[in-house]
Design an enzyme around this catalytic site. Sequence first.
Site, short mmCIF file in Angstrom:
data_model
loop_
_atom_site.label_atom_id
_atom_site.label_comp_id
_atom_site.label_asym_id
_atom_site.label_seq_id
_atom_site.Cartn_x
_atom_site.Cartn_y
_atom_site.Cartn_z
N TYR A 15 -1.61 7.91 -2.66
CA TYR A 15 -1.96 7.38 -3.99
C TYR A 15 -3.27 8.01 -4.48
CZ TYR A 15 1.41 3.41 -3.82
OH TYR A 15 2.53 2.61 -3.80
N GLY A 16 -4.12 8.39 -3.55
CA GLY A 16 -5.45 8.88 -3.92
C GLY A 16 -5.46 10.16 -4.73
N CYS B 164 -4.93 -1.89 -1.23
CA CYS B 164 -5.11 -0.47 -1.55
C CYS B 164 -6.33 -0.33 -2.45
CB CYS B 164 -3.85 0.03 -2.25
SG CYS B 164 -4.01 1.73 -2.82
N CYS C 167 -10.99 2.54 1.54
CA CYS C 167 -9.54 2.81 1.59
C CYS C 167 -9.02 2.08 2.82
CB CYS C 167 -9.30 4.32 1.73
SG CYS C 167 -7.59 4.74 2.12
N THR C 168 -7.93 1.34 2.63
CA THR C 168 -7.44 0.50 3.73
C THR C 168 -6.93 1.33 4.92
OG1 THR C 168 -5.34 0.34 2.54
CG2 THR C 168 -6.89 -1.49 2.30
N HIS C 169 -6.56 2.58 4.67
CA HIS C 169 -6.17 3.44 5.79
C HIS C 169 -7.34 3.67 6.77
CE1 HIS C 169 -2.59 4.70 3.48
NE2 HIS C 169 -2.16 5.31 4.57
N THR D 51 -7.29 2.33 -3.90
CA THR D 51 -6.98 3.22 -5.03
C THR D 51 -6.34 2.44 -6.17
OG1 THR D 51 -6.56 4.92 -3.37
CG2 THR D 51 -5.80 5.37 -5.60
N ASP E 106 0.87 -1.18 0.00
CA ASP E 106 0.00 0.00 0.00
C ASP E 106 0.91 1.23 0.00
OD1 ASP E 106 -2.33 1.55 0.06
OD2 ASP E 106 -2.36 1.63 2.23
N SER E 107 0.25 2.40 -0.02
CA SER E 107 1.03 3.63 -0.09
C SER E 107 1.77 3.96 1.21
CB SER E 107 0.10 4.80 -0.41
OG SER E 107 -0.87 4.91 0.61
N GLU F 35 -1.48 9.38 8.24
CA GLU F 35 -0.03 9.22 8.06
C GLU F 35 0.75 10.13 9.02
OE1 GLU F 35 1.99 7.25 5.99
OE2 GLU F 35 0.24 6.07 5.48
N1 DGL Z 1 -4.76 2.97 1.51
C1 DGL Z 1 -4.90 3.23 0.12
C2 DGL Z 1 -6.27 2.96 -0.38
O1 DGL Z 1 -6.83 1.96 0.07
C3 DGL Z 1 -4.16 4.43 -0.43
C4 DGL Z 1 -4.48 5.74 0.20
C5 DGL Z 1 -3.64 6.88 -0.39
O2 DGL Z 1 -2.42 6.75 -0.42
O3 DGL Z 1 -4.23 7.86 -0.81
O4 DGL Z 1 -6.82 3.61 -1.20
#
Ligand code: DGL
Length: 267
Positions: A42-43, A73, A185-187, A75, A10-11, A151
């Site tokens: 990444y978004g 991820c 989003c996994t975050h 995204t 992931d990012s 983050e």
């Molecule tokens: N955690 C990622 C997702 O599921 C990426 C989030 C990001 O870097 O913007 O989309």
Amino acid sequence: MDKRPVGIFDSGFGGLTAVKALRALLPDEDIIYFADSARVPYGAKTPAQLRRIAKQDMDLLSSCGVKAILAACGTVSSNTADIIESYPVPAMGVIKSVVKAMGNLPLSGAVGVIATEASIKSGVYQRQLGALCPGREIIAVPCPAFVPLIESGHVSPDDEELKAAVRDALKPMKEGKIQALLLGCTHFGIISEAISAYLGEDVILVSAADCAAKEMASYLEKNSLTGGGGSLRFLTSGSAEDFSASAAKFLGTSEFPCPEHVPVMEV
Ligand code: DGL
């Protein structure tokens, strides 16, 4: 039995939600996690940039000899499904399993989807969920403020900045009286307490990271590919110290070697 590790990427810290969920299901798996912290978020990237990123991240894990890859991820998964699905190492994203879990909920009212800007713009979650639950009202909202906050450590449900961002972003969900919310989003699993505190405990949260971890576990089990020693190895394009501290805190263990720094190119 296959003792090679599982690769997850992931990012940044976000995909650790999937690492944690997979370890809970299959504690003996060896996992290599790549945190592309130098290129977070990444978004905010374009589909063309995300395609280059997906290929590079999977090539990196593949060069480590993994038996399967989880693109943890939303995204990347929503913008590069063709690359993931045709990759020479068995690979999966996070979309299908979470959409299926959401579609299986015995609900008839409105549901919400939150994800990054690039995921919501792709329309993939909305299309797949709409196809599974025709006629259901789907409220889809991008939440670009969440990943930078997570983050930078704003994860406590009592954090005032996080509370304000959750309130701002999720107002349409409250107004729309959603019954369930897909965390695309996994975050976002990292701030699920703050999200529930705002929306109320009766709104069901369905996490893309948890559903994808379940799908990976069942893929490994069905294909007799489980096995390993339960180790963790981290690669990061960002600061090894920062990643190490956050991973130890989030996973509740510091039993892993120092994260290895891997340089990445601008995309
Ligand atoms: N955690 C990622 C997702 O599921 C990426 C989030 C990001 O870097 O913007 O989309």
